[in-house]
Design a protein around this motif. Sequence first.
Motif, PDB file in Angstrom:
ATOM      1  N   TYR A 239       0.849  -1.185   0.000  1.00 21.02           N
ATOM      2  CA  TYR A 239       0.000   0.000   0.000  1.00 21.02           C
ATOM      3  C   TYR A 239       0.887   1.237   0.000  1.00 21.02           C
ATOM      4  O   TYR A 239       2.010   1.205   0.505  1.00 21.02           O
ATOM      5  CB  TYR A 239      -0.916   0.007   1.226  1.00 21.02           C
TER       6      TYR A 239
ATOM      7  N   ILE B 282      -3.983   3.506   4.856  1.00 19.24           N
ATOM      8  CA  ILE B 282      -4.638   2.555   3.950  1.00 19.24           C
ATOM      9  C   ILE B 282      -4.289   1.115   4.361  1.00 19.24           C
ATOM     10  O   ILE B 282      -5.154   0.247   4.391  1.00 19.24           O
ATOM     11  CB  ILE B 282      -4.242   2.818   2.492  1.00 19.24           C
ATOM     12  N   ALA B 283      -3.040   0.888   4.705  1.00 19.39           N
ATOM     13  CA  ALA B 283      -2.609  -0.453   5.143  1.00 19.39           C
ATOM     14  C   ALA B 283      -3.331  -0.850   6.416  1.00 19.39           C
ATOM     15  O   ALA B 283      -3.789  -1.987   6.553  1.00 19.39           O
ATOM     16  CB  ALA B 283      -1.094  -0.476   5.348  1.00 19.39           C
TER      17      ALA B 283
ATOM     18  N   ASN C  96      -6.686  -2.195   5.838  1.00 22.33           N
ATOM     19  CA  ASN C  96      -6.753  -3.435   5.052  1.00 22.33           C
ATOM     20  C   ASN C  96      -6.114  -4.636   5.726  1.00 22.33           C
ATOM     21  O   ASN C  96      -6.013  -5.695   5.105  1.00 22.33           O
ATOM     22  CB  ASN C  96      -6.114  -3.207   3.681  1.00 22.33           C
TER      23      ASN C  96
END
Length: 111
Positions: free
Chosen positions: A101, A106-107, A110
């Motif tokens: 990512y 964002i990581a 997810n």
Amino acid sequence: MHISMEMMNNILVVKLTGELDHHSAESTRKKIDKAIMENNSKNIIMDLKDLSFMDSSGIGLIMGRYKNISEKNGELLVISDNPYVDRILKMSGLLKIIKAYPKLDIALKNI
């Protein structure tokens, strides 16, 4: 090589800065493995954005941590928006098994 680590939402976030090569890979591995054990970490995010160099020792370091975390039914993600590092990750085949990512937030969403 500079390494910093912190726990975020029960996830070990490892930020690597500088050169990840055969000179620094072993000491870096020991530090990460110690943090995994001390924090009983199941999931890891490795931030590679600030690496200026990475060789096959760096690939081995990532693969070894991926294997260890996978045995715990955990997940390892990488963060990189560095074209040089992205190219090495792609050429090595790591991106076929490890998700990458561009940013930490964002990581974290997810994992």
